[in-house]
Design a protein around this motif. Structure first.
Motif, PDB file in Angstrom:
ATOM      1  N   GLY A 139      -5.144 -75.457   8.674  1.00 25.20           N
ATOM      2  CA  GLY A 139      -5.490 -74.988   7.346  1.00 25.20           C
ATOM      3  C   GLY A 139      -6.984 -75.028   7.083  1.00 25.20           C
ATOM      4  O   GLY A 139      -7.528 -74.179   6.380  1.00 25.20           O
ATOM      5  N   VAL A 140      -7.675 -76.019   7.671  1.00 29.06           N
ATOM      6  CA  VAL A 140      -9.133 -76.133   7.489  1.00 29.06           C
ATOM      7  C   VAL A 140      -9.830 -74.893   8.020  1.00 29.06           C
ATOM      8  O   VAL A 140     -10.706 -74.310   7.357  1.00 29.06           O
ATOM      9  N   ASN A 141      -9.449 -74.446   9.231  1.00 23.48           N
ATOM     10  CA  ASN A 141     -10.085 -73.275   9.826  1.00 23.48           C
ATOM     11  C   ASN A 141      -9.745 -72.003   9.069  1.00 23.48           C
ATOM     12  O   ASN A 141     -10.611 -71.151   8.832  1.00 23.48           O
ATOM     13  N   VAL A 142      -8.477 -71.838   8.691  1.00 21.29           N
ATOM     14  CA  VAL A 142      -8.067 -70.629   7.974  1.00 21.29           C
ATOM     15  C   VAL A 142      -8.821 -70.511   6.661  1.00 21.29           C
ATOM     16  O   VAL A 142      -9.331 -69.439   6.305  1.00 21.29           O
ATOM     17  N   ARG A 143      -8.930 -71.610   5.923  1.00 19.65           N
ATOM     18  CA  ARG A 143      -9.674 -71.578   4.660  1.00 19.65           C
ATOM     19  C   ARG A 143     -11.154 -71.276   4.893  1.00 19.65           C
ATOM     20  O   ARG A 143     -11.787 -70.546   4.134  1.00 19.65           O
ATOM     21  N   LEU A 144     -11.715 -71.865   5.958  1.00 19.96           N
ATOM     22  CA  LEU A 144     -13.126 -71.610   6.279  1.00 19.96           C
ATOM     23  C   LEU A 144     -13.354 -70.128   6.538  1.00 19.96           C
ATOM     24  O   LEU A 144     -14.301 -69.530   6.008  1.00 19.96           O
ATOM     25  N   PHE A 145     -12.500 -69.518   7.346  1.00 17.77           N
ATOM     26  CA  PHE A 145     -12.655 -68.095   7.656  1.00 17.77           C
ATOM     27  C   PHE A 145     -12.502 -67.240   6.401  1.00 17.77           C
ATOM     28  O   PHE A 145     -13.212 -66.245   6.225  1.00 17.77           O
ATOM     29  N   MET A 146     -11.578 -67.621   5.534  1.00 15.62           N
ATOM     30  CA  MET A 146     -11.347 -66.834   4.330  1.00 15.62           C
ATOM     31  C   MET A 146     -12.516 -66.929   3.362  1.00 15.62           C
ATOM     32  O   MET A 146     -12.780 -65.996   2.593  1.00 15.62           O
ATOM     33  N   PRO A 181     -11.005 -76.218  -5.771  1.00 21.73           N
ATOM     34  CA  PRO A 181     -10.010 -75.475  -6.553  1.00 21.73           C
ATOM     35  C   PRO A 181      -9.989 -73.983  -6.252  1.00 21.73           C
ATOM     36  O   PRO A 181      -8.938 -73.341  -6.355  1.00 21.73           O
ATOM     37  N   ASP A 182     -11.153 -73.424  -5.883  1.00 23.42           N
ATOM     38  CA  ASP A 182     -11.230 -71.984  -5.660  1.00 23.42           C
ATOM     39  C   ASP A 182     -10.765 -71.573  -4.267  1.00 23.42           C
ATOM     40  O   ASP A 182     -10.748 -70.385  -3.948  1.00 23.42           O
ATOM     41  N   ASP A 183     -10.428 -72.525  -3.410  1.00 21.69           N
ATOM     42  CA  ASP A 183      -9.969 -72.178  -2.065  1.00 21.69           C
ATOM     43  C   ASP A 183      -8.673 -71.376  -2.120  1.00 21.69           C
ATOM     44  O   ASP A 183      -7.819 -71.626  -2.982  1.00 21.69           O
ATOM     45  N   PRO A 184      -8.518 -70.399  -1.194  1.00 20.12           N
ATOM     46  CA  PRO A 184      -7.261 -69.627  -1.165  1.00 20.12           C
ATOM     47  C   PRO A 184      -6.074 -70.536  -0.860  1.00 20.12           C
ATOM     48  O   PRO A 184      -6.180 -71.496  -0.099  1.00 20.12           O
TER      49      PRO A 184
END
Length: 452
Positions: free
Chosen positions: A224-231, A290-293
């Motif tokens: 999840g850390v990587n997916v959020r970073l990419f997004m 809070p703004d993370d997808p």
């Protein structure tokens, strides 16, 4: 035939004329200032600068000789020093000791130079996919076998040998190395700090090209850390292979069949059918922002094999699932086909470890081996750029002229190890090569090509 006799000559003759192209690329005033400012040493009449030491090491890597002892072959060779633009060639002991004295922060200098180098060739960093231009970045771990050694960081790898497990990243359709990180052999693909490495890599790519980036990784980086970073990253899309862990493949098959209206699926072969699907999934893990997808799209392909290719039925049927986190709006079929091309990056690993012989790293100190891997990245890219430059001339002989890219082994054998004669006259330094050599014309044309 008459007996051939051997004689010694004082005329400088070289078997590695192509090193002149490496020396020209390393003649960068910013690189020189950065290294001299970071690694200054007291001067005396026997002083060998750190800049000359680094150029010598990159020269060795460019001819496929990464071990420190190999420099002894070139100490009395004036062409080696002249081609690389160094005043005095170091001894093996000096080469080793000087690199051990370099600070860890030298990696920033190498990455800054590599960024400038690749940014000067933007046409080699992008490709057109489904109506848009992308800078595709493939990232992967590729273990290096350093068995039977006591080097710092060597440990048991998932490939079942002792070694290192470096993270390597390549950009563009020709396999230019954008970044690397040396890791302990036991380190997981997604070891702590991997997200910071991805961020560094994407920032470097942003400085290289204005086109959108497309990051591709395998299931080892499914988090999840990587997916959020990419997004969160600006102008960046991604395809991350899902690690399905203990999920039931039958559930994926039921969903795929349902989304396809109960159809029989795509014909794979006489004993297998495949279905495609997609769903919106909550991103695993916790985010303090809070703004993370909160959710991301997953596309998938489910294959049901009920018989072998010879027609013999299988009981029970074998169900396999290929699923991908992605921010792209491509169809599941397009994303699956795109990811299948990822296997090409395995060839880049082979060129680094086999063609350049960068697998058994030369130092017992982890930090020094990281510097060697960084210099290998620079040598790797200089060889790749030389190969693409020769292809651009249209003069490469034989079937290789039709290739998309030249393997580094081909560049090393035909350019780096091209024989030449050093001539210094009227304040000019010239390396003469035999006009009858099959690669002479593309090399001469490469010498005339404008930079970039």
């Amino acid at each position: 035939m008459p007996k051939i006799q051997f004689e010694l000559t004082s005329t400088p003759i070289t078997s590695h004329a192509g090193l002149a192209f490496i020396g020209q690329a390393l003649d960068d005033p910013v690189l020189a200032n950065d290294i001299n400012g970071l690694c200054s040493l007291p001067r005396n009449k026997n002083y060998i600068s750190t800049l000359d030491t680094i150029k010598a090491m990159i020269g060795l890597l460019s001819v496929g000789k990464p071990q420190f002892d190999a420099i002894a072959e070139y100490r009395a060779d004036p062409v080696f020093a002249t081609a690389l633009g160094i005043k005095k060639t170091p001894s093996p002991e000096t080469l080793r000791q000087r690199l051990e004295q370099c600070p860890e922060s030298l990696d920033k200098v190498f990455r800054a130079f590599n960024t400038r180098l690749l940014a000067a060739h933007p046409h080699l960093l992008t490709e057109d996919l489904h109506g848009q231009t992308w800078a595709v970045i493939h990232c992967d771990v590729s273990p290096m076998d350093n068995s039977n050694s006591h080097k710092e960081g060597v440990d048991w790898t998932y490939k079942q040998f002792e070694g290192y497990a470096p993270m390597l990243g390549y950009i563009g359709p020709y396999g230019l190395m954008i970044n690397n990180e040396l890791r302990n052999g036991s380190a997981h693909s997604n070891t702590p700090g991997t997200d910071a490495w991805f961020k560094q890599t994407m920032d470097m790519a942003e400085r290289m090209t204005s086109h959108k980036r497309l990051v591709v990784t395998d299931s080892g980086n499914d988090s999840g850390v990587n997916v959020r970073l990419f997004m969160r990253q600006k102008d960046t899309d991604f395809v991350v292979k899902c690690n399905l862990r203990n999920q039931d493949p039958q559930e994926w098959l039921d969903l795929a069949v349902k989304q396809n209206g109960g159809a029989d699926g795509e014909y794979v072969d006489i004993g297998a059918r495949a279905w495609y699907g997609q769903k919106q999934v909550q991103i695993p893990g916790h985010s303090d922002t809070p703004d993370d997808p909160k959710t991301c799209r997953i596309v998938f392909r489910v294959t049901k094999r009920f018989a072998r290719t010879d027609g013999q039925y299988m009981f029970p049927a074998m169900i396999t699932v290929d699923a991908y986190w992605t921010s792209l709006d491509w169809t599941p079929e397009q994303i699956h086909e795109f990811y299948k091309q990822r296997g090409t990056s395995e060839q880049y690993h082979s060129e680094l470890k086999t063609d350049m012989d960068v697998e058994r790293l030369p130092s017992g100190k982890f930090r020094v081996n990281q510097h060697v891997l960084d210099m290998s990245m620079i040598a790797f890219n200089l060889l790749r750029l030389a190969g693409q430059g020769m292809l651009k001339t249209g003069l490469v002989p034989g079937r290789k002229a039709r290739s998309k890219r030249l393997r580094l082994r081909t560049v090393i054998q035909n350019l780096m190890y091209m024989a030449g004669r050093l001539v210094q006259h009227a304040r000019k330094t010239i390396i003469r090569i035999f006009e009858g050599h099959g690669w002479a014309e593309p090399v001469m044309a490469l010498n005339r090509l404008p930079d970039g």
